[in-house]
Design a protein around this motif. Structure first.
Motif, PDB file in Angstrom:
ATOM      1  N   TRP A   1      -0.978  -1.757  13.638  1.00  0.00           N
ATOM      2  CA  TRP A   1      -1.267  -3.038  12.768  1.00  0.00           C
ATOM      3  C   TRP A   1      -2.456  -3.926  13.485  1.00  0.00           C
ATOM      4  O   TRP A   1      -2.193  -4.338  14.748  1.00  0.00           O
TER       5      TRP A   1
ATOM      6  N   ASP B   1      -0.384  -4.368   3.439  1.00  0.00           N
ATOM      7  CA  ASP B   1      -0.503  -3.467   4.239  1.00  0.00           C
ATOM      8  C   ASP B   1       0.899  -3.002   4.926  1.00  0.00           C
ATOM      9  O   ASP B   1       1.623  -3.578   5.414  1.00  0.00           O
TER      10      ASP B   1
ATOM     11  N   LEU C   1      -2.861  -7.070  -1.805  1.00  0.00           N
ATOM     12  CA  LEU C   1      -2.105  -5.764  -1.466  1.00  0.00           C
ATOM     13  C   LEU C   1      -2.146  -5.912  -0.035  1.00  0.00           C
ATOM     14  O   LEU C   1      -2.558  -5.637   0.847  1.00  0.00           O
TER      15      LEU C   1
ATOM     16  N   THR D   1       0.990  -1.272   0.096  1.00  0.00           N
ATOM     17  CA  THR D   1       0.096  -0.063  -0.120  1.00  0.00           C
ATOM     18  C   THR D   1       0.785   1.169   0.006  1.00  0.00           C
ATOM     19  O   THR D   1       1.903   1.428   0.405  1.00  0.00           O
ATOM     20  N   TYR D   2       0.204   2.264  -0.631  1.00  0.00           N
ATOM     21  CA  TYR D   2       0.928   3.683  -0.767  1.00  0.00           C
ATOM     22  C   TYR D   2       2.236   3.593  -1.457  1.00  0.00           C
ATOM     23  O   TYR D   2       3.088   4.486  -1.029  1.00  0.00           O
ATOM     24  N   THR D   3       2.469   2.844  -2.229  1.00  0.00           N
ATOM     25  CA  THR D   3       3.613   3.005  -3.096  1.00  0.00           C
ATOM     26  C   THR D   3       3.318   2.296  -4.466  1.00  0.00           C
ATOM     27  O   THR D   3       2.264   1.592  -4.709  1.00  0.00           O
TER      28      THR D   3
ATOM     29  N   CYS E   1      -2.801   8.162  -1.637  1.00  0.00           N
ATOM     30  CA  CYS E   1      -3.810   7.170  -1.773  1.00  0.00           C
ATOM     31  C   CYS E   1      -3.300   5.455  -1.598  1.00  0.00           C
ATOM     32  O   CYS E   1      -2.335   5.517  -1.829  1.00  0.00           O
ATOM     33  N   GLU E   2      -4.124   4.679  -1.177  1.00  0.00           N
ATOM     34  CA  GLU E   2      -3.600   3.390  -0.605  1.00  0.00           C
ATOM     35  C   GLU E   2      -3.335   2.737  -1.647  1.00  0.00           C
ATOM     36  O   GLU E   2      -2.019   1.710  -1.777  1.00  0.00           O
ATOM     37  N   ASN E   3      -3.836   2.523  -2.899  1.00  0.00           N
ATOM     38  CA  ASN E   3      -3.433   1.696  -3.955  1.00  0.00           C
ATOM     39  C   ASN E   3      -3.226   2.629  -5.458  1.00  0.00           C
ATOM     40  O   ASN E   3      -3.926   2.546  -6.249  1.00  0.00           O
TER      41      ASN E   3
ATOM     42  N   ASN F   1       2.137  12.120  -2.153  1.00  0.00           N
ATOM     43  CA  ASN F   1       1.860  12.863  -1.130  1.00  0.00           C
ATOM     44  C   ASN F   1       2.500  14.034  -0.876  1.00  0.00           C
ATOM     45  O   ASN F   1       3.782  14.159  -0.566  1.00  0.00           O
TER      46      ASN F   1
ATOM     47  N   ARG G   1       4.054   8.722   4.112  1.00  0.00           N
ATOM     48  CA  ARG G   1       3.760   7.869   2.823  1.00  0.00           C
ATOM     49  C   ARG G   1       4.119   8.454   1.633  1.00  0.00           C
ATOM     50  O   ARG G   1       3.804   9.649   1.546  1.00  0.00           O
TER      51      ARG G   1
END
Length: 547
Positions: free
Chosen positions: A545, A320, A318, A261-263, A476-478, A491, A472
């Motif tokens: 987490w 986390d 995906l 996520t985030y990359t 966005c997450e994905n 970001n 991050r």
């Protein structure tokens, strides 16, 4: 904490060994030296080398250097460093695709003589047009009807450098009607008039990856060729080439690659971020590259633990990034010495403390490990605390400084805030406090309870440092799933730089990690110097987490 996922590949290997199909286990990690490794490669490294270790086998490090225009020795050395950093070693088993160029050429000639390969002069666009789509058969190019003698002559001229780049390719003759596009007479050799980092100008034709990869595995005696899932449709070609050459045949097994996520994990997109200066190089601590994570302070063990927990499956998913950060915290919490730092300073003057006096307090390097000892922290009349540790109109449950409230200065004294000095705009710029001289070490002599404890740094003995606060890379997450240009999803708050004040013991060698109490985990940046200390935030203290 979630339970580590299974490993179906090891189940296959167990069955192979039990049945006698294989008597040993040989794997390989085969990077192309055309970029830096990222966290996705770490999963493959841990699988390839970890599998060999589990079965007392061996894992080869092999550079698939078949495209000289995209490769560089810089990437070669970086890949070696990353594999070693993760804790693995290939020993004497370092190989190159270019080691086998002569053998690959002979194999190509063999296929031509068997009528299984031919020289084609279609342009790139025509090649795609003739190949067609999976639901309709492709068209046979005219070159497919050339005689073996003509193909041998043309291929020899290609090797001699008589044609320009793109004029011809050598194609495998398989099936232009196959539903698998990779089996519709794929190109196996192309012309590239480019100097190679290993072979120089010896060659001007180079094998395609799909042709080279299976031959490399075969020559090296690899037993289990572990690939990510996108190579599943390439497996029939892998098997076809080795079958036609009557060569030893390893078993190719595919697994789902790591998505985080985030990359983004696309090497092309990461390269674009670097080339357009949207990040500060391949080792920018916001990047998912292993050199970036190393610079940010991620322990190699945390990455290995993360790769173990996510497991090996056939299902794309995906992962986390919070799970990765959990493992980073888990390792650093155990190993990182504690220090004090103030990143948003507010001056505190202890009015009942002598102006010229400096004393030191011995604070533990780690609260749960007495063996690592203590360090001396200087205490003076003027200190810095975090601005957030003072609140003018504080509620009853607030445990830090407000007028009239006593708090504990970590490891030093109990202190009471008596006055707040403000500037012309009404901003608090200084606190006037007094200490209880009998509370040395932070304990009240009369046993009274003080609920709040805050960290501090001497204003005169502390060291000013540049501190990079990383977050991050994408907002966005994905980002890979979004329709927008991925660069527009970056970001804007992924890097904030502040000037902090740290205790002298927080300045050490590049790469050393600390926990700044109540703030997070940090490490000394590689560009840090004694005159200009630079620290990178590795990860915050909070672990969200699986909660």
């Amino acid at each position: 904490m979630s339970t580590p996922a299974g490993n179906f590949i090891h189940d296959i290997i167990d069955a192979d060994l039990e049945s006698g199909k294989r008597s040993e286990v040989v794997t390989r990690f085969p990077p192309e030296p055309n970029g830096y490794l990222h966290i996705g490669h770490a999963k493959a490294i841990c699988l390839d080398f970890g599998t060999a270790l589990k079965y007392n086998g061996r894992c080869h490090l092999r550079f698939d250097d078949t495209n000289p225009t995209a490769e560089d020795t810089e990437y070669v050395e970086a890949i070696k460093e990353d594999v070693h950093w993760l804790g693995f070693d290939w020993g004497e088993h370092l190989y190159w695709a270019s080691d086998y160029f002569e053998q690959m050429y002979e194999y190509a000639v063999q296929l031509i003589k068997q009528g299984k390969a031919y020289v084609c002069d279609l342009s790139v666009d025509a090649f795609k047009e003739y190949r067609g789509i999976p639901t309709e058969p492709g068209k046979e190019p005219e070159g497919r009807q050339r005689s073996i003698e003509e193909n041998l002559e043309l291929f020899e001229k290609m090797k001699a450098g008589e044609f320009a780049d793109g004029a011809y390719v050598l194609r495998a003759r398989i099936d232009m009607a196959s539903p698998n596009l990779h089996m519709r007479d794929p190109a196996i050799y192309r012309i590239k008039h480019a100097s190679h980092h290993n072979t120089g100008d010896q060659w001007c034709i180079y094998p395609m990856y799909d042709f080279a990869h299976c031959i490399e595995d075969s020559i090296e005696g690899v037993t289990h060729s572990l690939c990510t899932l996108e190579f599943e449709v390439h497996r029939p070609l892998y098997d076809w080439i080795l079958k036609e050459l009557e060569a030893y045949q390893p078993q190719q097994i595919e697994f789902a690659r790591l998505n985080l996520t985030y990359t983004v994990m696309s090497k092309r997109k990461l390269l674009e971020l670097v080339q357009k200066n949207l990040v500060n190089g391949w080792d920018d601590p916001r990047m998912p590259t292993l050199c970036g994570m190393r610079r940010r302070g991620y322990p190699a063990q945390a990455i290995r633990n993360f790769c173990t927990e996510i497991g090996i499956t056939k299902t794309e998913s995906l992962s986390d990034v919070a799970l990765l950060e959990h493992h980073v915290r888990d390792i650093l919490n155990e190993k990182a010495p504690r220090r004090m730092a103030v990143l948003d300073p507010l001056k505190v003057v202890i009015t009942n403390y002598p102006e010229e006096q400096t004393e030191t307090f011995d604070l533990p390097n780690h609260p749960n490990n007495e063996e690592v000892g203590t360090r001396s922290v200087p205490f003076t009349r003027e200190l810095f605390i975090e601005k957030s540790d003072y609140l003018e109109d504080a509620p009853n449950k607030y445990k830090r400084f407000t007028i009239g409230r006593e708090v504990r200065l970590r490891g030093a004294y109990l202190a009471t805030c008596n006055e707040a000095i403000k500037d012309a705009d009404g901003n608090v710029i200084e606190l006037r406090c007094t200490i209880d001289p009998e509370s040395k070490g932070g304990s009240a002599p009369d046993g009274r309870k003080v609920k709040g404890t805050i960290h501090w740094v001497s204003a005169t003995e502390g060291v000013e440092a540049t501190v990079h606060l990383y977050d991050r890379l994408f907002g966005c997450e994905n980002p890979a799933a979004e329709e927008a240009d991925f660069k527009e999803l970056l970001n804007p708050e992924s890097l904030q730089t502040v000037t902090g004040i740290v205790e002298p013991e927080a300045i050490s060698q590049p790469g050393e990690a600390f926990q700044f109490e109540r703030i997070g985990y940090f490490c000394i940046d590689k560009d840090s110097t004694a005159d200009v200390p630079v620290l990178n935030r590795t990860v915050g203290l909070r672990d969200s987490w699986n909660k």
